[in-house]
Scaffold this active site. Sequence first.
Site, PDB file in Angstrom:
ATOM      1  N   HIS A 247      44.030  52.927  89.350  1.00  0.00           N
ATOM      2  CA  HIS A 247      44.219  52.206  88.074  1.00  0.00           C
ATOM      3  C   HIS A 247      43.582  52.947  87.035  1.00  0.00           C
ATOM      4  O   HIS A 247      44.032  53.669  86.018  1.00  0.00           O
ATOM      5  CB  HIS A 247      44.068  50.822  87.984  1.00  0.00           C
TER       6      HIS A 247
HETATM    7  C1  BDR Z   1      42.273  46.609  87.094  1.00  0.00           C
HETATM    8  O1  BDR Z   1      41.322  45.597  87.526  1.00  0.00           O
HETATM    9  C2  BDR Z   1      40.390  46.007  88.212  1.00  0.00           C
HETATM   10  O2  BDR Z   1      40.038  45.526  89.282  1.00  0.00           O
HETATM   11  C3  BDR Z   1      40.487  47.505  88.407  1.00  0.00           C
HETATM   12  O3  BDR Z   1      39.189  48.162  88.236  1.00  0.00           O
HETATM   13  C4  BDR Z   1      41.498  47.827  87.324  1.00  0.00           C
HETATM   14  O4  BDR Z   1      40.640  48.113  85.963  1.00  0.00           O
HETATM   15  C5  BDR Z   1      43.538  46.682  87.623  1.00  0.00           C
HETATM   16  O5  BDR Z   1      44.032  45.372  87.418  1.00  0.00           O
END
Ligand code: BDR
Length: 324
Positions: A247
């Site tokens: 992500h």
């Molecule tokens: C986001 O939530 C976190 O767990 C990850 O690092 C990312 O920023 C994804 O939903």
Amino acid sequence: MHRVIIDTDVAMGAPGSDIDDGFALALAVGLPDQRLELVTTVNGNTDVDTATTLALELLHRLGRDDVPVVRGAAVPLLRPQHEHPARERASEVPPTTRHAGNGRAAAAIVEHVMASPGEVTLVAIGPLTNVALALALEPAVARAVRSVVVMGGVFLGHTHQLRMPGEFNIWVDPDGAAVVLASGAPLRFVGLDVTRQVRLTAEQADAMVRDGGAFGRYAGECTRAWIDFLDTSHPGDTHTLGTCAMHDPLAVAVVSRPELVTWQPAHVAVETRGDVARGVTVADLLTSRTPPEANCEIATAVRADEFTELFLRSIAGVDPAATG
Ligand code: BDR
Ligand code: CA
């Protein structure tokens, strides 16, 4: 050269915890056209003290002890704090020799952005508490910042999870997100529906361990532990077994390579109240005769293979000893 601040809830290094913030920091270090000038930490994947320790530790592993780290918000703006899973707590995190900078993240963001109007890009890859506080301290940040790239929200999809219908970063602090969306800053969101399409496989993590230098071996092992955790905790996600999403690295990558995703102007609203729809983002794509005013751009598609090629090459590049 892109001058960059990363605001992060980094947890890479806390055993079995989410690793993508760590890779995002490494990618910013590895991309030749980005200069990482400041890292600020925020409560999210882990508590803010752990995130601060881990950011210092990770930058040390990346040979970047010169990048200042400033601790930020310990809790969301208004919402009660969510529980951090025990696996992500500070007791298991290695000690660091370097200390965080003085002051607090929101003030550091204000000072850094206002010192160079139009030049600094803020990449927000955790809950938006620090960014909202910075905009409240100094609303002129919205005009002075070059761009704010946010990993957050889900726009053309759905999480399909009743416990957390909104994407995590927005779900943790929906009020912070609402402040940022109303700020008038140039905002670009890469949401979960797009970031889920860029994935690291267990085989790629193994290759990092096998062929990488000190950072690659470390990051590859952390990735294997995270994939094992995901496979155990979400056995029903059969199409994602053996992989994890990158992500936050995608948010860093689009600073250098905005064409990796398709951008669409939108008016995004966030649900800040209620328990069922907390943190849900609703994107109006401005198709009606009298559309609302756009308040951001959202990513609607991604060139996943191009991202992965850039990502793996850049991560290998941060390790002078890497062979692959
Ligand atoms: C986001 O939530 C976190 O767990 C990850 O690092 C990312 O920023 C994804 O939903
Ligand atoms: Ca994150």
